[in-house]
Design an enzyme around this catalytic site. Sequence first.
Site, PDB file in Angstrom:
ATOM      1  N   SER A  89      19.933  74.517  56.538  1.00  0.00           N
ATOM      2  CA  SER A  89      19.675  73.759  55.323  1.00  0.00           C
ATOM      3  C   SER A  89      18.170  73.529  55.152  1.00  0.00           C
ATOM      4  O   SER A  89      17.406  74.495  55.044  1.00  0.00           O
ATOM      5  CB  SER A  89      20.467  72.450  55.367  1.00  0.00           C
ATOM      6  OG  SER A  89      20.480  71.815  54.125  1.00  0.00           O
ATOM      7  N   HIS A 145      28.943  73.280  52.966  1.00  0.00           N
ATOM      8  CA  HIS A 145      27.604  73.059  53.492  1.00  0.00           C
ATOM      9  C   HIS A 145      27.685  72.189  54.747  1.00  0.00           C
ATOM     10  O   HIS A 145      28.404  71.189  54.778  1.00  0.00           O
ATOM     11  CB  HIS A 145      26.720  72.361  52.456  1.00  0.00           C
ATOM     12  CG  HIS A 145      25.298  72.254  52.875  1.00  0.00           C
ATOM     13  ND1 HIS A 145      24.420  73.309  52.798  1.00  0.00           N
ATOM     14  CD2 HIS A 145      24.595  71.216  53.400  1.00  0.00           C
ATOM     15  CE1 HIS A 145      23.239  72.927  53.255  1.00  0.00           C
ATOM     16  NE2 HIS A 145      23.316  71.661  53.628  1.00  0.00           N
ATOM     17  N   ASP A 180      29.371  76.117  48.939  1.00  0.00           N
ATOM     18  CA  ASP A 180      28.121  75.411  49.207  1.00  0.00           C
ATOM     19  C   ASP A 180      27.192  75.597  48.009  1.00  0.00           C
ATOM     20  O   ASP A 180      26.993  76.730  47.555  1.00  0.00           O
ATOM     21  CB  ASP A 180      27.478  75.993  50.474  1.00  0.00           C
ATOM     22  CG  ASP A 180      26.175  75.312  50.860  1.00  0.00           C
ATOM     23  OD1 ASP A 180      25.692  74.429  50.126  1.00  0.00           O
ATOM     24  OD2 ASP A 180      25.628  75.675  51.922  1.00  0.00           O
TER      25      ASP A 180
END
Length: 320
Positions: free
Chosen positions: A157, A284, A254
């Site tokens: 991320s 995610h 996601d």
Amino acid sequence: MSVHPQAQVLLDLMAQRPQVQPTDLPVAEYRAYIEKLSRPRTVPEVAEVRDIQLPGAAGPMRARIYNPTPNAAAPQPALIYIHGGGWCLSSVESHDSICRALASQANIVVLSLDYRLAPEHVFPAGLEDCYAATQWIAKHANKLNLDPARLAMGGDSAGGNLTAATLLLTHERKGAPMAFQLLVYPAVHTLASNQSRQQFAEGFALDKTLSNWMFQSYVGGDNKTGLTDPLISPLLAEDLSFMPPAFVLTASHDPLRDEGKAYAERLQQEGVKCPYKCYEGMLHGFLNHTYLLPLDVGEQAISDCARHLQDALHTSNGKL
């Protein structure tokens, strides 16, 4: 494909708990709240785990070393890992199990960095910490019994964002290069408007409200540099041909899926070896979720990451 049944369990649990927004609490309290929710429940074994201090851009910073073979005679390959959390949240603690698993399964040393977080420390503070620590590790690898020719960077991320940005900065400043990069559902175009950002904006583990707060906290309120600055949005870099080989993975449900795929395609188009895989039915953060509740696809993804790290950093005799 719909959300995987095992991932749906997490969404159901999230729906049952109070919906606390980052603006509802002081930042420190919100971090503690998220840290408690994301604390791993299962912890893979590693022979040696210890905390050390590394030089950050503005002073000492904590790093955690995971070493499956602490008594190795020869210098070892290593992954420098940058945790996710939207540049504002999480720590080496929240990503402890991921780092343990990668160290154990890939048989490499992992160094997890506790860089400075926003909003107290806006861009480029966290990035400069990652760059300073990475360069120190590369230049003093012998002190940690590491092989400077077999160093990789990786993160998930926002950590994937910082990995890509650190590599851009390394090229710009002619720093010590890395041998490989691992990008796990990376945020590489922070203000992107694409199908996945629209389709999964609400109700899929990374809501638009939280994502926007993270970005604004990182860049400093109304700062618009994220629209064009490749150190914030690496997908906007003019040239990626100098990047090290990569493995990029995304999750099908996601918001960051499409930009991660686009980044992998850019690397491939510019001649960088870059396998890409989208894990169907996943959300995610699903690598972290693997250590919160049973998640077979998450376990497979971690094994895939370890295999790519092994292929990049190991050979049959342990040298390049």
